[in-house]
Design an enzyme around this catalytic site. Structure first.
Site, PDB file in Angstrom:
ATOM      1  N   HIS A 100      -4.462  20.269  14.006  1.00  0.00           N
ATOM      2  CA  HIS A 100      -4.084  20.380  15.412  1.00  0.00           C
ATOM      3  C   HIS A 100      -2.639  19.950  15.661  1.00  0.00           C
ATOM      4  CE1 HIS A 100      -7.886  21.565  17.344  1.00  0.00           C
ATOM      5  NE2 HIS A 100      -8.457  20.926  16.335  1.00  0.00           N
ATOM      6  N   SER A 148      -9.108  15.699  17.585  1.00  0.00           N
ATOM      7  CA  SER A 148      -9.133  16.915  18.393  1.00  0.00           C
ATOM      8  C   SER A 148      -9.965  16.804  19.658  1.00  0.00           C
ATOM      9  CB  SER A 148      -9.648  18.083  17.541  1.00  0.00           C
ATOM     10  OG  SER A 148     -10.960  17.824  17.066  1.00  0.00           O
ATOM     11  N   LYS A 185      -5.127  28.036  13.619  1.00  0.00           N
ATOM     12  CA  LYS A 185      -4.830  27.510  14.951  1.00  0.00           C
ATOM     13  C   LYS A 185      -3.432  27.984  15.362  1.00  0.00           C
ATOM     14  CE  LYS A 185      -8.137  23.716  14.894  1.00  0.00           C
ATOM     15  NZ  LYS A 185      -8.934  24.155  13.733  1.00  0.00           N
TER      16      LYS A 185
END
Length: 395
Positions: free
Chosen positions: A212, A184, A241
């Protein structure tokens, strides 16, 4: 409280501030989105994990609000006592189907999922081989496990194979390779095809933290395995996310693995169940993702435009294709100064520096969002041009 203790703590804080490493938080007074209100200022948000722009999506808000009349506000219990509702299992089964796994298990956050994964599955006779840039939650989860620990250089397949050989020579019963799907801080993708090939060669299990990537990487949005077209054994991820931006983590994998984790994963056994509103919104987020090819296309179009714009201005970028686009600055104070000046120009970003990244590798990590328009991005590039020149980052 002992005065010497507080004095030492205060001295540590003073040292952090003196080194330019002190992190400050700004108060957002609007919903999370591509444009937010901070301290009375409207600013473009280029540093959230809100990849698909779902954090303020009306369908998720309606799902969260609507379920509370039927299911209540909170569970007030852990899952195995009286904290499991039908919607918890519905979300787990939908996640498993979406990710191509037998089953899934929910946690309060992916930090808890990674913290609870390794210890129930592996013992002193086993081995874990972990990428050197793995997320802190994987590092902490591995520390809680009694398995032998090895660490390979980031995405270095020769080093990984050397440790696989070493683990076999050391007599490991089972070997697990643990890696982020996307690193990330850099936006780099793990080399999953090569990792899978090495795992098959040495009879190892592959675990991937795909926080991610879930929701937007790959033709179906199912993450880095979907992107590369390879199968991995165990996937961990988050609802916090791209899948709505709230909270909640999961582990997806073979049925026996999930069944054992329900029996022995400590963060699962000793933490309250996810509240109904989060679960209902998670189910709705999955529906939007499965129907969201347009959102994914917009996200990556924004990413291409943004990366090219920064490169044309002369910023030093890490290469990549992921919506994480880091701008390398080197020094922590410069990263903080640039973030502060960009805020004054209407762009919200954060400086990343030690201990989040190594010393001397401070950066501003920008992240794309499908909700941002071309006009938004052009105005943001104008702010980067102005501030970059004023600080001598670009000429």
């Amino acid at each position: 409280m002992a005065s010497a203790f507080l004095t030492d703590i205060s001295n540590t804080l003073d040292s952090i501030k003196a080194d330019g490493l002190y992190k400050k938080e700004r108060m957002i007074t609007s919903p999370q989105g591509g444009e937010i209100t901070v301290g009375g200022h409207e600013v473009f948000n280029l540093c959230a994990n809100n990849y698909l722009g779902l954090a303020d999506h009306p369908d998720l808000i309606a799902a969260a609000r609507g379920v509370m009349d039927d299911k209540g506000f909170g569970m007030a219990s852990v899952r195995f006592i009286c904290g499991t509702q039908d919607i918890h299992r519905e979300l787990e089964q939908k996640l498993a189907k979406f990710l191509g796994k037998d089953d899934a298990i929910l946690f309060a956050a992916c930090f808890d999922a990674n913290g609870g994964l390794f210890e129930p599955l592996l013992g002193p006779e086993d081995a874990i081989i972990s990428d050197s840039l793995n997320h802190a939650s994987i590092i902490d989860g591995v520390r809680l496990c009694k398995a032998k620990r090895y660490r390979y250089l980031n995405s270095d397949m020769n080093d990984l194979e050397a440790w696989l050989k070493q683990a076999r020579e050391d007599g490991a019963r089972h070997i697990m390779i643990a890696t982020d799907g996307v690193f990330s801080m850099d936006g780099y993708l793990a080399k999953l095809p090569e990792i899978r090939a090495l795992a098959d060669k040495y009879d190892a299990v592959v675990m991937v933290d795909d926080c991610h990537a879930t929701g937007f990487m790959g033709p179906n949005g199912a993450g880095t395995p979907d992107h590369f077209g390879v199968d991995v054994d165990i996937l961990t991820g988050t609802l916090g996310k791209a899948l709505g931006g709230a909270i909640g983590g999961y582990i997806a994998g073979p049925q026996p693995v999930i069944d054992l984790l329900r029996q022995r994963a400590r963060p699962y056994l000793f933490s309250n169940s996810l509240p109904p509103s989060i679960v209902a919104a998670g189910i709705e987020a999955l529906r939007l993702v499965e129907e969201g090819a347009g959102l994914r296309a917009q996200l990556f179009e924004n990413t291409r435009f943004w990366r090219k714009g920064l490169e044309d201005l002369g910023f030093d970028l890490l290469p990549g294709q992921h919506p994480i686009v880091p701008i390398m600055l080197g020094e922590a104070q410069l990263a903080q100064d640039m973030a502060a000046q960009l805020f004054d120009e209407g762009v919200y970003v954060s400086g990343f520096f030690f201990p989040v990244v190594p010393r001397g590798q401070a950066r501003i990590r920008t992240q794309m969002n499908a909700a941002l328009t071309r006009d938004d991005l052009e105005r943001a590039l104008g702010a980067f041009r102005k501030v970059g020149k004023s600080l001598g980052v670009i000429s």
